[in-house]
Design an enzyme around this catalytic site. Structure first.
Site, PDB file in Angstrom:
ATOM      1  N   TYR A  21      -2.477  -1.276  10.417  1.00 52.43           N
ATOM      2  CA  TYR A  21      -2.451  -1.391   8.950  1.00 52.43           C
ATOM      3  C   TYR A  21      -1.153  -0.798   8.395  1.00 52.43           C
ATOM      4  O   TYR A  21      -0.453  -1.433   7.597  1.00 52.43           O
ATOM      5  CB  TYR A  21      -3.666  -0.665   8.358  1.00 52.43           C
ATOM      6  CG  TYR A  21      -3.796  -0.830   6.856  1.00 52.43           C
ATOM      7  CD1 TYR A  21      -4.312  -2.003   6.309  1.00 52.43           C
ATOM      8  CD2 TYR A  21      -3.403   0.181   5.988  1.00 52.43           C
ATOM      9  CE1 TYR A  21      -4.432  -2.156   4.930  1.00 52.43           C
ATOM     10  CE2 TYR A  21      -3.521   0.031   4.612  1.00 52.43           C
ATOM     11  CZ  TYR A  21      -4.034  -1.142   4.091  1.00 52.43           C
ATOM     12  OH  TYR A  21      -4.146  -1.300   2.725  1.00 52.43           O
ATOM     13  N   SER A  69       0.864  -1.188   0.000  1.00 46.83           N
ATOM     14  CA  SER A  69       0.000   0.000   0.000  1.00 46.83           C
ATOM     15  C   SER A  69       0.894   1.229   0.000  1.00 46.83           C
ATOM     16  O   SER A  69       2.061   1.152   0.404  1.00 46.83           O
ATOM     17  CB  SER A  69      -0.863   0.009   1.270  1.00 46.83           C
ATOM     18  OG  SER A  69      -1.489   1.261   1.440  1.00 46.83           O
TER      19      SER A  69
HETATM   20  P1  NAP Z   1     -11.364  -6.474   0.218  1.00 48.77           P
HETATM   21  O1  NAP Z   1     -12.285  -5.992  -0.856  1.00 48.77           O
HETATM   22  O2  NAP Z   1     -11.754  -6.300   1.644  1.00 48.77           O
HETATM   23  O3  NAP Z   1     -11.001  -8.013  -0.082  1.00 48.77           O
HETATM   24  C1  NAP Z   1     -10.099  -8.691   0.743  1.00 48.77           C
HETATM   25  C2  NAP Z   1     -10.426 -10.168   0.712  1.00 48.77           C
HETATM   26  O4  NAP Z   1      -9.483 -10.839   1.596  1.00 48.77           O
HETATM   27  C3  NAP Z   1     -11.826 -10.481   1.242  1.00 48.77           C
HETATM   28  O5  NAP Z   1     -12.440 -11.484   0.460  1.00 48.77           O
HETATM   29  C4  NAP Z   1     -11.522 -10.983   2.651  1.00 48.77           C
HETATM   30  O6  NAP Z   1     -12.515 -11.845   3.178  1.00 48.77           O
HETATM   31  C5  NAP Z   1     -10.228 -11.725   2.414  1.00 48.77           C
HETATM   32  N1  NAP Z   1      -9.543 -12.011   3.672  1.00 48.77           N
HETATM   33  C6  NAP Z   1      -9.576 -11.292   4.841  1.00 48.77           C
HETATM   34  N2  NAP Z   1      -8.871 -11.904   5.795  1.00 48.77           N
HETATM   35  C7  NAP Z   1      -8.373 -13.036   5.245  1.00 48.77           C
HETATM   36  C8  NAP Z   1      -7.575 -14.099   5.727  1.00 48.77           C
HETATM   37  N3  NAP Z   1      -7.170 -14.133   7.026  1.00 48.77           N
HETATM   38  N4  NAP Z   1      -7.223 -15.111   4.901  1.00 48.77           N
HETATM   39  C9  NAP Z   1      -7.660 -15.111   3.606  1.00 48.77           C
HETATM   40  N5  NAP Z   1      -8.442 -14.146   3.084  1.00 48.77           N
HETATM   41  C10 NAP Z   1      -8.790 -13.112   3.896  1.00 48.77           C
HETATM   42  O7  NAP Z   1      -9.937  -5.734   0.112  1.00 48.77           O
HETATM   43  P2  NAP Z   1      -9.226  -5.013  -1.151  1.00 48.77           P
HETATM   44  O8  NAP Z   1      -9.571  -3.578  -1.094  1.00 48.77           O
HETATM   45  O9  NAP Z   1      -9.443  -5.779  -2.389  1.00 48.77           O
HETATM   46  O10 NAP Z   1      -7.707  -5.136  -0.676  1.00 48.77           O
HETATM   47  C11 NAP Z   1      -6.873  -6.201  -1.095  1.00 48.77           C
HETATM   48  C12 NAP Z   1      -5.443  -5.867  -0.697  1.00 48.77           C
HETATM   49  O11 NAP Z   1      -5.086  -4.608  -1.275  1.00 48.77           O
HETATM   50  C13 NAP Z   1      -5.244  -5.715   0.805  1.00 48.77           C
HETATM   51  O12 NAP Z   1      -3.993  -6.255   1.186  1.00 48.77           O
HETATM   52  C14 NAP Z   1      -5.238  -4.202   1.001  1.00 48.77           C
HETATM   53  O13 NAP Z   1      -4.507  -3.804   2.134  1.00 48.77           O
HETATM   54  C15 NAP Z   1      -4.572  -3.756  -0.279  1.00 48.77           C
HETATM   55  N6  NAP Z   1      -4.864  -2.363  -0.613  1.00 48.77           N
HETATM   56  C16 NAP Z   1      -6.143  -1.963  -0.896  1.00 48.77           C
HETATM   57  C17 NAP Z   1      -6.370  -0.614  -1.200  1.00 48.77           C
HETATM   58  C18 NAP Z   1      -7.746  -0.095  -1.545  1.00 48.77           C
HETATM   59  O14 NAP Z   1      -7.901   1.125  -1.685  1.00 48.77           O
HETATM   60  N7  NAP Z   1      -8.756  -0.935  -1.707  1.00 48.77           N
HETATM   61  C19 NAP Z   1      -5.308   0.308  -1.198  1.00 48.77           C
HETATM   62  C20 NAP Z   1      -4.029  -0.150  -0.890  1.00 48.77           C
HETATM   63  C21 NAP Z   1      -3.813  -1.489  -0.609  1.00 48.77           C
HETATM   64  P3  NAP Z   1     -13.610 -11.156   4.187  1.00 48.77           P
HETATM   65  O15 NAP Z   1     -14.384 -10.197   3.342  1.00 48.77           O
HETATM   66  O16 NAP Z   1     -14.398 -12.313   4.705  1.00 48.77           O
HETATM   67  O17 NAP Z   1     -12.813 -10.457   5.274  1.00 48.77           O
END
Ligand code: NAP
Length: 264
Positions: free
Chosen positions: A158, A145
């Site tokens: 985080y 991130s």
């Molecule tokens: P998201 O929409 O919340 O999707 C994350 C997925 O990971 C969900 O299906 C979640 O399941 C699953 N998960 C959570 N805990 C887990 C575990 N212990 N083992 C396996 N799976 C698990 O998140 P996203 O926005 O796509 O983010 C994905 C990655 O990108 C993350 O690492 C995040 O920090 C990074 N990121 C995102 C952004 C952004 O703006 N979206 C920006 C920078 C970095 P549940 O829904 O059941 O929890």
């Protein structure tokens, strides 16, 4: 296709950025394992993607060593190899520093950082063995991130977890370089997923993001998937230990930009 016949595990791929990466990898020819803790969403994602190619959901909580061991075993059982690992699973728990609970600190670190370590080590052990037996070297991609570099006061675990991912990326890259296995990270800015939904629904919060985003828009998951596809492919064959920031220009910015229709 750049990932033809490759086998890829994408953690947290039931939705959001992980889902977009899984989709892009399948379109590029890979067989993809969706490794997610949410089985209902994982199976729904598998159903969504199976018309495009080979995809399987395997239950995995990345913070649990036995789940990770099972993920590797089941993937090898299904597809015989693992060429690419994307450590994407991640969560956010917001709390002011003075009120932050120890258990929330542990929870975020155990998924975002320890989970990436457990998956990387388990998969890398297989990748090294494969190279030693004449196989081609694989690639590991950590979804970090911009918060690995810049901080948010009410998101201590985080930010710490993503800062740790930077060093995990570098140390793992150095350790695996002699085998030709590459390890890189992607640092997204604000990307339109469920994780961002609450922020996006609040006009003032959205303005705060846009005022620090020179490209004047929130990113799409597919724009992170494109970078992942490059890092997984042989086009990135001499790239290792790097974090590529896909953030619409957020990190280089040292002031704020005017937002059309600013409501704040
Ligand atoms: P998201 O929409 O919340 O999707 C994350 C997925 O990971 C969900 O299906 C979640 O399941 C699953 N998960 C959570 N805990 C887990 C575990 N212990 N083992 C396996 N799976 C698990 O998140 P996203 O926005 O796509 O983010 C994905 C990655 O990108 C993350 O690492 C995040 O920090 C990074 N990121 C995102 C952004 C952004 O703006 N979206 C920006 C920078 C970095 P549940 O829904 O059941 O929890």
């Amino acid at each position: 296709m750049s990932l033809e016949n490759k086998v890829a595990i994408v953690t947290g791929a039931a939705r959001g950025i992980g889902f977009a990466i899984a989709k892009r990898f399948i379109m590029d020819g890979a067989k993809v394992v969706i490794a997610d803790v949410d089985d209902e969403a994982g199976h729904a994602a598998e159903d969504d993607l199976k018309s495009l190619g080979e995809v399987t959901h395997i239950h995995c909580n990345v913070a649990e060593r036995l789940d990770v061991r099972n993920l590797v075993a089941e993937t090898l059982n299904a597809y015989g190899d693992i060429d690419v690992l994307v450590n994407n699973a991640g969560i956010v728990v917001g709390a002011e520093f003075l009120e932050l609970e120890e258990e929330d600190f542990d929870k975020v670190l155990s998924i975002n950082l320890k989970g990436a370590f457990l998956c990387s080590q388990a998969v890398a052990r297989h990748m090294v063995e494969s190279v030693e037996n004449g196989g081609s070297p694989g690639a590991i991609i950590n979804i970090s991130s911009i918060n690995s570099v810049v901080a948010i006061p009410n998101q201590l675990p985080y930010c710490v977890s993503k800062g740790g991912l930077s060093q995990l990326t570098k140390v793992t890259a150095l350790s695996l370089a002699p085998y030709g296995i590459r390890v890189n990270a992607i640092g997204p800015g604000s990307i339109m997923t469920d994780m961002l939904a609450a922020v996006n629904a609040d006009p003032a919060a959205r303005n705060r993001i846009l005022s620090r985003t020179p490209m004047e828009r929130i990113g799409e998951p597919s724009e992170i998937a494109g970078v992942a596809a490059f890092l997984a492919s042989s086009d990135a064959s001499y790239v290792t230990g790097q974090t590529i920031f896909a953030d619409g220009g957020r990190l280089p910015l040292n002031y704020t930009v005017a937002v059309p229709d600013d409501v704040s």
